[in-house]
Design an enzyme around this catalytic site. Structure first.
Site, PDB file in Angstrom:
ATOM      1  N   HIS A 112      10.564   2.123  -4.194  1.00 34.53           N
ATOM      2  CA  HIS A 112       9.741   2.933  -3.286  1.00 34.53           C
ATOM      3  C   HIS A 112      10.268   2.989  -1.854  1.00 34.53           C
ATOM      4  CE1 HIS A 112       6.000   2.639  -6.052  1.00 34.53           C
ATOM      5  NE2 HIS A 112       6.667   3.747  -6.262  1.00 34.53           N
TER       6      HIS A 112
ATOM      7  N   SER B  48      -2.314  -2.154   0.750  1.00 42.61           N
ATOM      8  CA  SER B  48      -1.936  -1.496  -0.498  1.00 42.61           C
ATOM      9  C   SER B  48      -0.789  -0.540  -0.214  1.00 42.61           C
ATOM     10  CB  SER B  48      -3.126  -0.728  -1.087  1.00 42.61           C
ATOM     11  OG  SER B  48      -2.771  -0.189  -2.332  1.00 42.61           O
ATOM     12  N   GLU B  49       0.231  -0.602  -1.066  1.00 41.14           N
ATOM     13  CA  GLU B  49       1.479   0.093  -0.780  1.00 41.14           C
ATOM     14  C   GLU B  49       1.331   1.603  -0.624  1.00 41.14           C
ATOM     15  OE1 GLU B  49       4.444  -0.376  -3.840  1.00 41.14           O
ATOM     16  OE2 GLU B  49       5.483   1.280  -2.868  1.00 41.14           O
ATOM     17  N   ASN B  50       0.339   2.179  -1.303  1.00 35.04           N
ATOM     18  CA  ASN B  50       0.180   3.633  -1.198  1.00 35.04           C
ATOM     19  C   ASN B  50      -0.445   4.052   0.132  1.00 35.04           C
ATOM     20  OD1 ASN B  50      -2.032   2.237  -2.351  1.00 35.04           O
ATOM     21  ND2 ASN B  50      -2.901   4.128  -3.131  1.00 35.04           N
ATOM     22  N   SER B  93       3.756   2.593   5.400  1.00 35.34           N
ATOM     23  CA  SER B  93       3.459   1.461   4.528  1.00 35.34           C
ATOM     24  C   SER B  93       4.720   0.669   4.186  1.00 35.34           C
ATOM     25  CB  SER B  93       2.791   1.962   3.247  1.00 35.34           C
ATOM     26  OG  SER B  93       2.531   0.892   2.387  1.00 35.34           O
TER      27      SER B  93
END
Lengths: 270, 223
Positions: A112, B48-50, B93
């Site tokens: 990511h 939270s990564e999102n 993030s």
């Protein structure tokens, strides 16, 4: 200035075979569902799809439309995370062409952070850059490495999609955008990175209705806007309603809300 | 057969590492359960990564009416809003994660090596490439807590001299909480710090490939 187009068909006009398309995929909401449907309808081929999470979804298409549905039209995937549908083969009635296609698909999966960073580099007009993430892993394979001050880094090139399909909450006709909760996710990054940014929203507001302070993506990054039918497929209201229909079924509920629990058995940790 | 710690007890033990004011990322599975066992009086912000920080509790199955689709965490669970919560894009993030703002990352694993290498994103033979944010988390977090069963369901080692699965990061594990032990990777090797009630160091060693060093203050896990 008015970037609003009357239909999804017109919003995706001019996307050729072989185009690269970037889109957000995290959870049920926050993805450009009607733009994906329109692209499938048009049958464009040999696409390069760029998304942070490319994976099969057990949810029926009537509930949610995800990038995975474009698989038969794809040539290449660039992603941060890829979970193969074949992993779930016993629980799905997926056509075999999907399973075959995901095997032969060209894939570049870089995690990511690196995935987000290559898009941001393109957004800012930067050149290649070095990342410390992925050293000692398969991510460094085939990439140039360099040592700076005793620390190793991997070279990455910017990634500019031809088109971004962005899902925002509200837009004005200039292209200023706001988002809703965690549906923001990768969307603002995609809007900035692509050559052409096409936005799907639930609501169009009059210019001046937004406070300048609340705008997340400024108009300069947006080319086309298309508005979901109120309560129609792909809108928050519709997706929320469909989710709660599923949640009302006790047998299904645990698999949806207790997803984390279920993954423990598979050893899945991401 | 000796009793092993339950998932909840492992989460409870791991959560004892959480300090007041910490910013913490919890992975899917057992790590997520840690949120239920925050030591009293410690104020924690979960990330939270999102793109969410400081959100409230995870919605449990019997409270499903409260689910809102725009409040989803990285593991696919839904959370309640909370005062002081913020939303941001994934670029921000990942900067937060990679840039060293996380005090603790708590995640599961397939394997951990004698040097503290972690393997948690791929199973040999599966075409999936489940990297996600794992590499960023273990690179950027000040501490990495791994929670996992000590051996596989078939009784094979998960704590190995070298990982045989693809690694997520090298020498990144700060502390390992298993269902029978708490182990700390050090320069000298893996140090057995705590054992589950009823277990001996010899029994834990038999289920661990690398040689375990015994901590001077080796003790039973305090719960």
């Amino acid at each position: 200035m008015n970037k609003v187009l009357p239909s999804f068909e017109e919003a995706i006009a001019g996307i050729p075979d072989g185009a690269s398309i970037a889109l957000n995929n995290w959870g049920l909401a926050g993805g450009p569902q009607n733009l994906i449907l329109a692209l499938r309808e048009r049958g464009v081929k040999d696409l390069t799809v760029m998304t942070q999470n490319f994976m099969y979804t057990p949810f029926p298409e009537e509930v949610v439309v995800m990038p995975f549905m474009l698989l038969p039209q794809m040539r290449k995937l660039v992603a941060g995370f890829f979970a193969a549908a074949s992993r779930y083969a016993d629980t799905t009635n997926l056509p075999s062409e999907f399973i075959e296609k995901e095997k032969e698909l060209e894939k570049e999966v870089i995690g990511h952070g690196n995935f987000t960073a290559v898009l941001r580099a393109a957004a800012g007009g930067m050149g290649p850059f070095y990342s410390p993430v992925g050293i000692g892993t398969t991510v460094e394979e085939g990439r140039e490495k360099r040592n700076f001050d005793g620390k190793e880094y991997i070279l990455f090139s910017p990634l500019q999609p031809d088109f971004a399909f962005v899902r925002a909450d509200k837009a004005d006709r200039y292209g200023n955008l706001t988002y809703n909760g965690t549906c923001r996710c990768l969307n603002p990054v995609l809007a900035m990175a692509a050559k052409t940014t096409i936005v799907e929203v639930d609501e169009l507001v009059e210019p001046g209705e937004f406070s300048p302070e609340e705008i997340v993506t400024p108009a300069a990054f947006v080319d086309r806007i298309v508005v979901n039918e109120v309560g129609g497929r792909g809108s928050y209201e519709y997706t929320m309603k469909k989710l709660h229909e599923l949640l009302s079924i006790p047998e299904v509920r645990g698999a949806i809300i207790g997803a984390a629990k279920k993954f423990v058995d598979d050893g899945e940790d991401n | 057969m000796k009793e092993k710690l339950s998932e909840e007890i492992m989460a409870l033990r791991a959560a004892k590492e959480f300090q007041d004011g910490n910013i913490i990322n919890l992975g899917a599975g057992i790590p997520n359960l840690c949120a239920m066992f925050i030591p009293e009086g410690r104020n924690i912000m979960f990330e939270s990564e999102n793109g969410a920080l400081g959100y409230g509790g995870i919605i449990m199955v019997d409270e499903f009416e409260k689910v809102e689709i725009q409040h989803i965490d990285a593991g696919g669970r839904y959370f309640l809003p909370k005062e002081g919560m913020s939303f941001f894009d994934m670029g921000t993030s990942l900067d937060l994660m990679r840039g060293g703002r996380l005090d603790i990352t708590c995640l599961g694993a397939y394997q951990v090596s004698a040097k503290g290498d972690l393997a948690n994103w791929a199973i040999p033979g599966d075409i999936s490439v489940g990297i996600g944010g794992g590499m960023d988390l273990v690179y950027g977090s000040k501490r990495v807590i791994v929670i996992m069963e000590h051996v596989t369901k078939n009784g094979e080692f998960k704590i190995l001299n070298e990982c045989t699965y693809p690694v997520t990061g090298k020498k990144c594990v700060s502390v390992l909480v298993t269902d029978i032990a708490v182990i700390e990777p050090t320069k000298e090797g893996l140090v057995l710090k705590e054992y589950a009630p009823g277990w001996t160091a010899e029994e834990i060693q038999k289920l661990t490939e690398p040689k375990l060093l015994l901590a001077d203050d080796l003790k039973e896990i305090e719960l």
